[in-house]
Design a protein around this motif. Structure first.
Motif, PDB file in Angstrom:
ATOM      1  N   ARG A  12      -1.462  27.458-109.973  1.00  0.00           N
ATOM      2  CA  ARG A  12      -1.494  27.644-108.521  1.00  0.00           C
ATOM      3  C   ARG A  12      -0.683  26.545-107.845  1.00  0.00           C
ATOM      4  NH1 ARG A  12      -7.230  27.684-106.000  1.00  0.00           N
ATOM      5  NH2 ARG A  12      -7.156  29.926-106.411  1.00  0.00           N
ATOM      6  N   VAL A  13       0.201  26.954-106.946  1.00  0.00           N
ATOM      7  CA  VAL A  13       0.961  26.025-106.119  1.00  0.00           C
ATOM      8  C   VAL A  13       0.432  26.125-104.697  1.00  0.00           C
ATOM      9  CG1 VAL A  13       3.223  25.443-105.158  1.00  0.00           C
ATOM     10  CG2 VAL A  13       3.034  26.175-107.543  1.00  0.00           C
ATOM     11  N   VAL A  14       0.027  24.995-104.151  1.00  0.00           N
ATOM     12  CA  VAL A  14      -0.408  24.933-102.762  1.00  0.00           C
ATOM     13  C   VAL A  14       0.678  24.213-101.966  1.00  0.00           C
ATOM     14  CG1 VAL A  14      -2.087  23.963-101.144  1.00  0.00           C
ATOM     15  CG2 VAL A  14      -2.861  24.977-103.307  1.00  0.00           C
ATOM     16  N   VAL A  15       1.186  24.867-100.927  1.00  0.00           N
ATOM     17  CA  VAL A  15       2.227  24.297-100.074  1.00  0.00           C
ATOM     18  C   VAL A  15       1.605  24.026 -98.708  1.00  0.00           C
ATOM     19  CG1 VAL A  15       4.518  24.605 -99.074  1.00  0.00           C
ATOM     20  CG2 VAL A  15       3.971  25.648-101.299  1.00  0.00           C
ATOM     21  N   VAL A  16       1.665  22.776 -98.275  1.00  0.00           N
ATOM     22  CA  VAL A  16       1.106  22.399 -96.973  1.00  0.00           C
ATOM     23  C   VAL A  16       2.259  22.203 -96.001  1.00  0.00           C
ATOM     24  CG1 VAL A  16      -0.345  20.770 -95.716  1.00  0.00           C
ATOM     25  CG2 VAL A  16      -0.806  21.250 -98.136  1.00  0.00           C
ATOM     26  N   GLY A  17       2.404  23.135 -95.076  1.00  0.00           N
ATOM     27  CA  GLY A  17       3.503  23.095 -94.117  1.00  0.00           C
ATOM     28  C   GLY A  17       4.343  24.346 -94.221  1.00  0.00           C
ATOM     29  N   ALA A  18       4.372  25.142 -93.157  1.00  0.00           N
ATOM     30  CA  ALA A  18       5.084  26.421 -93.177  1.00  0.00           C
ATOM     31  C   ALA A  18       6.334  26.372 -92.308  1.00  0.00           C
ATOM     32  CB  ALA A  18       4.159  27.551 -92.724  1.00  0.00           C
ATOM     33  N   GLY A  19       7.045  25.252 -92.373  1.00  0.00           N
ATOM     34  CA  GLY A  19       8.322  25.139 -91.688  1.00  0.00           C
ATOM     35  C   GLY A  19       9.450  25.627 -92.577  1.00  0.00           C
ATOM     36  N   HIS A  20      10.666  25.136 -92.310  1.00  0.00           N
ATOM     37  CA  HIS A  20      11.819  25.616 -93.072  1.00  0.00           C
ATOM     38  C   HIS A  20      11.714  25.227 -94.545  1.00  0.00           C
ATOM     39  CE1 HIS A  20      15.904  27.357 -92.232  1.00  0.00           C
ATOM     40  NE2 HIS A  20      15.987  27.079 -93.511  1.00  0.00           N
ATOM     41  N   ALA A  21      11.252  24.006 -94.817  1.00  0.00           N
ATOM     42  CA  ALA A  21      11.154  23.548 -96.207  1.00  0.00           C
ATOM     43  C   ALA A  21      10.116  24.361 -96.970  1.00  0.00           C
ATOM     44  CB  ALA A  21      10.820  22.059 -96.243  1.00  0.00           C
ATOM     45  N   GLY A  22       8.903  24.451 -96.431  1.00  0.00           N
ATOM     46  CA  GLY A  22       7.849  25.187 -97.115  1.00  0.00           C
ATOM     47  C   GLY A  22       8.146  26.660 -97.238  1.00  0.00           C
ATOM     48  N   LEU A  43       0.132  24.955 -89.776  1.00  0.00           N
ATOM     49  CA  LEU A  43      -0.626  24.659 -88.557  1.00  0.00           C
ATOM     50  C   LEU A  43      -0.325  25.660 -87.443  1.00  0.00           C
ATOM     51  CD1 LEU A  43      -0.622  20.769 -88.159  1.00  0.00           C
ATOM     52  CD2 LEU A  43      -2.598  22.271 -88.453  1.00  0.00           C
ATOM     53  N   GLU A  44       0.948  26.059 -87.327  1.00  0.00           N
ATOM     54  CA  GLU A  44       1.306  27.047 -86.313  1.00  0.00           C
ATOM     55  C   GLU A  44       0.800  28.426 -86.737  1.00  0.00           C
ATOM     56  OE1 GLU A  44       5.316  26.744 -84.493  1.00  0.00           O
ATOM     57  OE2 GLU A  44       5.645  25.194 -86.007  1.00  0.00           O
ATOM     58  N   LYS A  45       0.718  29.310 -85.766  1.00  0.00           N
ATOM     59  CA  LYS A  45       0.230  30.652 -86.054  1.00  0.00           C
ATOM     60  C   LYS A  45       1.359  31.633 -86.316  1.00  0.00           C
ATOM     61  CE  LYS A  45      -4.174  30.085 -83.686  1.00  0.00           C
ATOM     62  NZ  LYS A  45      -5.127  30.614 -82.673  1.00  0.00           N
ATOM     63  N   GLU A  46       2.608  31.128 -86.364  1.00  0.00           N
ATOM     64  CA  GLU A  46       3.764  31.972 -86.653  1.00  0.00           C
ATOM     65  C   GLU A  46       4.192  31.788 -88.104  1.00  0.00           C
ATOM     66  OE1 GLU A  46       3.817  29.829 -84.069  1.00  0.00           O
ATOM     67  OE2 GLU A  46       3.613  31.179 -82.361  1.00  0.00           O
ATOM     68  N   SER A  85      -5.349  23.904 -91.117  1.00  0.00           N
ATOM     69  CA  SER A  85      -4.924  22.557 -91.493  1.00  0.00           C
ATOM     70  C   SER A  85      -5.488  22.191 -92.856  1.00  0.00           C
ATOM     71  CB  SER A  85      -5.410  21.539 -90.457  1.00  0.00           C
ATOM     72  OG  SER A  85      -6.830  21.493 -90.437  1.00  0.00           O
ATOM     73  N   VAL A  86      -4.859  21.215 -93.484  1.00  0.00           N
ATOM     74  CA  VAL A  86      -5.391  20.594 -94.692  1.00  0.00           C
ATOM     75  C   VAL A  86      -5.776  19.178 -94.316  1.00  0.00           C
ATOM     76  CG1 VAL A  86      -4.831  19.755 -97.001  1.00  0.00           C
ATOM     77  CG2 VAL A  86      -4.120  22.039 -96.300  1.00  0.00           C
ATOM     78  N   ALA A  87      -7.042  18.849 -94.523  1.00  0.00           N
ATOM     79  CA  ALA A  87      -7.584  17.586 -94.021  1.00  0.00           C
ATOM     80  C   ALA A  87      -7.571  16.466 -95.049  1.00  0.00           C
ATOM     81  CB  ALA A  87      -9.015  17.801 -93.518  1.00  0.00           C
ATOM     82  N   ALA A  92      -7.663  13.103-107.970  1.00  0.00           N
ATOM     83  CA  ALA A  92      -8.332  13.095-109.266  1.00  0.00           C
ATOM     84  C   ALA A  92      -8.745  14.504-109.679  1.00  0.00           C
ATOM     85  CB  ALA A  92      -9.555  12.175-109.220  1.00  0.00           C
ATOM     86  N   ASP A  93      -9.315  15.261-108.737  1.00  0.00           N
ATOM     87  CA  ASP A  93      -9.755  16.622-109.047  1.00  0.00           C
ATOM     88  C   ASP A  93      -8.661  17.659-108.824  1.00  0.00           C
ATOM     89  OD1 ASP A  93     -12.239  15.767-109.780  1.00  0.00           O
ATOM     90  OD2 ASP A  93     -13.238  16.353-107.911  1.00  0.00           O
ATOM     91  N   LYS A  94      -7.534  17.228-108.265  1.00  0.00           N
ATOM     92  CA  LYS A  94      -6.425  18.132-107.924  1.00  0.00           C
ATOM     93  C   LYS A  94      -6.911  19.260-107.007  1.00  0.00           C
ATOM     94  CE  LYS A  94      -4.671  18.850-112.147  1.00  0.00           C
ATOM     95  NZ  LYS A  94      -5.368  17.863-113.012  1.00  0.00           N
ATOM     96  N   THR A  95      -7.450  18.849-105.865  1.00  0.00           N
ATOM     97  CA  THR A  95      -7.894  19.807-104.857  1.00  0.00           C
ATOM     98  C   THR A  95      -7.471  19.306-103.475  1.00  0.00           C
ATOM     99  OG1 THR A  95     -10.046  18.747-104.495  1.00  0.00           O
ATOM    100  CG2 THR A  95      -9.936  20.465-106.194  1.00  0.00           C
ATOM    101  N   VAL A  96      -7.376  20.258-102.544  1.00  0.00           N
ATOM    102  CA  VAL A  96      -7.236  19.910-101.130  1.00  0.00           C
ATOM    103  C   VAL A  96      -8.439  20.480-100.387  1.00  0.00           C
ATOM    104  CG1 VAL A  96      -4.724  19.846-101.207  1.00  0.00           C
ATOM    105  CG2 VAL A  96      -5.876  21.972-100.548  1.00  0.00           C
ATOM    106  N   THR A  97      -8.807  19.816 -99.296  1.00  0.00           N
ATOM    107  CA  THR A  97      -9.887  20.305 -98.453  1.00  0.00           C
ATOM    108  C   THR A  97      -9.298  20.701 -97.108  1.00  0.00           C
ATOM    109  OG1 THR A  97     -11.491  18.842 -99.519  1.00  0.00           O
ATOM    110  CG2 THR A  97     -12.100  19.762 -97.380  1.00  0.00           C
TER     111      THR A  97
END
Length: 418
Positions: A12-22, A43-46, A85-87, A92-97
């Motif tokens: 699983r790949v988690v990408v944080v940020g839905a701009g041009h790079a993500g 973060l944006e709704k688009e 958002s990702v807070a 260590a556990d390789k998780t995001v909240t």
């Protein structure tokens, strides 16, 4: 806090940020044959959209220019989590909240959190009519404000500030640019290009004040009405755009203990100091071809290059070779393209005539080209970019002569001894 999502057999790949790079990365992963799960948080709704039109062509833009067709994400099984958002990151556990408390495991985490407008400290910046420009919503607010006419003051004479001023003047809006340095584009362009662009703007009605610093914004009835300068001058206005640069959104990375230095520190493959976490786009500080030390680049080509690097790492492909950094800017009828970095004390060859709107500035040291700044001259730009990439030495006299083809402008190499 909710329980962690169940791990599957697929990576699983988690990408944080839905701009041009993500947005670019998720497409590249599927193109590269990645068959695992992809989660894209924004973060944006688009959905991911093209950002250059926000400053270059915000008049008349009624809808977002999507990076990918909206149906792409479902067709390619990309889970898009907009307005979320990702807070926190648990390395260590390789998780995001997430902001709502959901715990999401990852095999690779890619931070593409971008940058946000720098907020100067002067009073009055929260008045109605004082705007910044970073998102689709920002562009809509600026378009709505300027569609009513009035007077615009742009605080900051960088590329975004000048692009907005040019678009405003093209619509007949009175525009003043306030720049605290002694020239516009002081941090991003050569002195010669600054002179050319200043003259171009002045000829088209833009008012430019350099060596001018804002002391405060004043208003009437909660709405901005004037910009006060430290030298006592006052500029009456109806709208103020603050464009004094951007700061990286690296707080999430810092809290996770990742190395940051004016952005998330990454290597030439977009790796952070955690082997399972990569970072791409405006949030990163990275090695750059032709520059000493790491730099933070805010450009679409840089974001795309780093997305390619990250995709290669994730799928185990060959490392992506570095590119010469470049970007573009549209102002009035000028299509500017710039590559490389102008050295502190360059020699400059002017190819073409700036007064015609078609020219190129080749900056070199002893014939070795370090940078090219061009307007409406794509062949010169491509040649300059190639000269930089190949560390090519040119003959300045030939390069200045439009009658000499670019391929014949190379310096003669000394013959080797028998």
């Amino acid at each position: 806090m909710t329980a962690p999502a169940t791990r599957t057999a697929l990576p699983r790949v988690v990408v944080v940020g839905a701009g041009h790079a993500g947005g670019t990365l998720v497409g590249l992963l599927r193109q590269s044959g990645f068959a695992g799960e992809i989660l894209l948080f924004g973060l944006e709704k688009e959905l991911p959209y093209h950002r250059p039109p926000l400053s270059k062509k915000f008049f008349g833009e009624q809808e977002a220019q999507w990076l990918k067709a909206p149906e792409f994400y479902a067709e390619q099984d990309v889970q898009v989590r907009l307005g979320e958002s990702v807070a926190a990151i648990d390395r260590a556990d390789k998780t995001v909240t997430t902001g709502s408390g959901e715990v999401v495991p990852y095999d690779f985490l890619v931070l593409a959190t971008g940058a946000e407008p720098r907020q100067p400290p002067f009073p009055g910046r929260h008045l109605q009519g004082v705007l910044t420009l970073r998102t689709l919503a920002d562009a809509g607010a600026l378009r709505e404000a300027l569609s009513r006419g009035g007077r615009l003051v742009v605080v900051g004479g960088g590329y975004i500030g000048l692009e907005v001023a040019a678009a405003a003047r093209a619509e007949g809006v009175e525009a003043t640019v306030v720049e605290r340095e002694d020239r516009v584009l002081a941090r991003v362009a050569s002195t010669r290009l600054s002179e050319i662009m200043t003259a171009y703007h002045l000829d088209r009605g833009t008012r430019i004040l350099t060596g001018a610093e804002v002391s405060r914004l004043t208003g009437s009835g909660g709405k901005v009405a004037a910009v006060d300068l430290t030298d006592g001058r006052t500029i009456e206005c109806d709208t103020v755009l603050i464009g004094v640069g951007a700061v990286p959104c690296d707080g999430l990375a810092r809290e996770a203990g990742l190395r940051c230095d004016q952005g998330i520190a990454v290597d030439s493959s977009a790796r952070t100091d955690d082997p399972r976490i990569l970072a791409i786009g405006d949030v990163t500080c990275r090695p750059v071809t032709g520059a000493v030390g790491a730099r933070r680049l805010e450009s679409i080509p840089s974001a795309v290059e780093q997305a390619k690097q990250a995709a290669a790492v994730i799928v185990g492909a060959q490392e992506v070779p570095p590119e010469v950094p470049w970007f573009w800017s549209d102002q009035f009828d000028l299509k500017l393209k710039i590559a490389g970095f102008v050295p502190p004390t360059p020699s400059t060859v002017v190819r073409g005539d700036p007064s015609t709107g078609r020219f190129a500035l080749f900056h070199h040291v002893d014939g070795l080209v370090n940078a090219v700044e061009s307007a409406n001259s794509p062949a010169d730009f491509m040649a300059g970019k190639r000269f930089i990439a190949q560390s090519t030495r040119v003959d300045p006299g030939k390069l200045a002569d439009l009658n000499v083809p670019l391929r014949q402008c190379l310096a003669e190499q000394p013959r080797s001894l028998p």
